[in-house]
Scaffold this active site. Structure first.
Site, PDB file in Angstrom:
ATOM      1  N   LYS A  14       0.825  -1.208   0.000  1.00 18.01           N
ATOM      2  CA  LYS A  14       0.000   0.000   0.000  1.00 18.01           C
ATOM      3  C   LYS A  14       0.865   1.266   0.000  1.00 18.01           C
ATOM      4  O   LYS A  14       0.590   2.201  -0.728  1.00 18.01           O
ATOM      5  CB  LYS A  14      -0.944   0.025   1.223  1.00 18.01           C
ATOM      6  CG  LYS A  14      -1.911  -1.153   1.288  1.00 18.01           C
ATOM      7  CD  LYS A  14      -2.926  -0.993   2.412  1.00 18.01           C
ATOM      8  CE  LYS A  14      -2.346  -1.065   3.817  1.00 18.01           C
ATOM      9  NZ  LYS A  14      -1.782  -2.373   4.189  1.00 18.01           N
ATOM     10  N   ARG A  89      -9.995   0.631   8.739  1.00 18.53           N
ATOM     11  CA  ARG A  89      -9.639  -0.743   9.110  1.00 18.53           C
ATOM     12  C   ARG A  89     -10.746  -1.441   9.874  1.00 18.53           C
ATOM     13  O   ARG A  89     -10.576  -2.606  10.261  1.00 18.53           O
ATOM     14  CB  ARG A  89      -8.389  -0.731   9.968  1.00 18.53           C
ATOM     15  CG  ARG A  89      -7.074  -0.950   9.209  1.00 18.53           C
ATOM     16  CD  ARG A  89      -5.948  -0.687  10.187  1.00 18.53           C
ATOM     17  NE  ARG A  89      -4.744  -1.412   9.956  1.00 18.53           N
ATOM     18  CZ  ARG A  89      -3.640  -0.883   9.401  1.00 18.53           C
ATOM     19  NH1 ARG A  89      -3.646   0.333   8.934  1.00 18.53           N
ATOM     20  NH2 ARG A  89      -2.542  -1.601   9.308  1.00 18.53           N
ATOM     21  N   ARG A 128      11.334  -6.414   4.869  1.00 10.55           N
ATOM     22  CA  ARG A 128      11.175  -4.986   5.176  1.00 10.55           C
ATOM     23  C   ARG A 128      11.782  -4.647   6.537  1.00 10.55           C
ATOM     24  O   ARG A 128      12.294  -3.546   6.735  1.00 10.55           O
ATOM     25  CB  ARG A 128       9.688  -4.613   5.141  1.00 10.55           C
ATOM     26  CG  ARG A 128       9.448  -3.123   5.283  1.00 10.55           C
ATOM     27  CD  ARG A 128       8.007  -2.746   4.987  1.00 10.55           C
ATOM     28  NE  ARG A 128       7.144  -2.945   6.134  1.00 10.55           N
ATOM     29  CZ  ARG A 128       5.826  -2.724   6.115  1.00 10.55           C
ATOM     30  NH1 ARG A 128       5.229  -2.336   5.021  1.00 10.55           N
ATOM     31  NH2 ARG A 128       5.092  -2.905   7.188  1.00 10.55           N
ATOM     32  N   ARG A 134      10.930  -0.596  11.903  1.00 11.50           N
ATOM     33  CA  ARG A 134       9.644  -0.679  12.604  1.00 11.50           C
ATOM     34  C   ARG A 134       9.654  -1.861  13.572  1.00 11.50           C
ATOM     35  O   ARG A 134       9.827  -3.003  13.153  1.00 11.50           O
ATOM     36  CB  ARG A 134       8.502  -0.856  11.588  1.00 11.50           C
ATOM     37  CG  ARG A 134       8.149   0.422  10.873  1.00 11.50           C
ATOM     38  CD  ARG A 134       7.057   0.202   9.854  1.00 11.50           C
ATOM     39  NE  ARG A 134       5.858  -0.446  10.371  1.00 11.50           N
ATOM     40  CZ  ARG A 134       4.723  -0.544   9.686  1.00 11.50           C
ATOM     41  NH1 ARG A 134       4.643  -0.034   8.473  1.00 11.50           N
ATOM     42  NH2 ARG A 134       3.683  -1.151  10.214  1.00 11.50           N
ATOM     43  N   ARG A 146      -0.687  -9.048  13.403  1.00 11.84           N
ATOM     44  CA  ARG A 146      -1.213  -8.034  12.471  1.00 11.84           C
ATOM     45  C   ARG A 146      -1.990  -8.696  11.342  1.00 11.84           C
ATOM     46  O   ARG A 146      -3.027  -8.176  10.913  1.00 11.84           O
ATOM     47  CB  ARG A 146      -0.053  -7.188  11.913  1.00 11.84           C
ATOM     48  CG  ARG A 146       0.521  -6.250  12.971  1.00 11.84           C
ATOM     49  CD  ARG A 146       1.902  -5.757  12.607  1.00 11.84           C
ATOM     50  NE  ARG A 146       1.947  -4.998  11.383  1.00 11.84           N
ATOM     51  CZ  ARG A 146       3.045  -4.863  10.632  1.00 11.84           C
ATOM     52  NH1 ARG A 146       4.178  -5.459  10.979  1.00 11.84           N
ATOM     53  NH2 ARG A 146       3.008  -4.142   9.545  1.00 11.84           N
TER      54      ARG A 146
END
Ligand code: AMP
Length: 190
Positions: A14, A89, A128, A134, A146
């Protein structure tokens, strides 16, 4: 206005695709995750609150998220349109977004949903983690949480936009450019 909800599980692309869409269509990018992370960095009250949920891979409560999103939208009076990335969400967020846009005499044009299978998501998030910094990318248990939250709480939002005939699924596997082209086609055919 062109108002797009860019939808998909964590790791679907995204953020990457949003960068291209804002460039091509001159839209304002509102990523709730990015805004929360900026607040964490700035050590604001909102950041402190959001962090306690984000660190577990859980959703920040609707009321907090909706209020934050509303104030961000209202900062951009003259926008040609928005890309909502990571929002809504939950169905409560989707309803609040419809109400907000309607009060501004506009509406969501379409939801573009990047479709990527779960094994691929886990692989991408693992990669990532090497550069994102993160904390929620760094731990496989949090990544799984998640993904589970996405399946249980977020995926149902699809039906909200299907009911309005605004849902479009986009194959999210392949070269980044190919995926962008699929998104451009969906937008240009609206
Ligand atoms: P993201 O950058 O979209 O992956 O979001 C990172 C984290 O921020 C999520 O795991 C949630 O904890 C929080 N978050 C982002 N957007 C929302 C939202 N719309 N509602 C609730 N929590 C959110």
């Amino acid at each position: 206005m062109l108002n797009i909800v860019l939808f998909g599980p964590p790791g679907a692309g995204k953020g990457t695709q949003s960068e291209r869409l804002i460039e091509k269509y001159g839209l304002v990018h509102l990523s709730t995750g990015d805004i929360f992370r900026a607040n964490i960095k700035g050590e604001t009250e909102l950041g402190l609150l959001a962090k306690s949920f984000m660190d577990k891979g859980a959703l920040v409560p609707d009321e907090v998220t909706i209020n934050m999103l509303k104030s961000e939208v209202l900062k951009h009076e003259n926008a040609k349109g928005f890309i909502f990335d990571g929002f809504p969400r939950t169905n409560a967020q989707a309803t609040a977004l419809d109400e907000l846009l309607s009060s501004l005499n506009t509406s969501i044009t379409m939801m573009l949903a990047l479709d990527v299978e779960e094994d691929e998501l886990r692989e991408r998030l693992k990669k990532r983690a090497e550069f994102s910094g993160r904390p929620d990318d760094a731990d496989p248990a949090i990544i799984q949480n998640r993904i589970n939250v996405y399946k249980n709480e977020t995926a149902p939002v699809k039906a909200f936009y299907e009911a309005q005939n605004k849902f479009i699924s986009i194959q999210g596997i392949g070269e980044i450019d190919e995926i962008s082209t699929r998104l451009y086609q969906a937008i240009d055919n609206r």
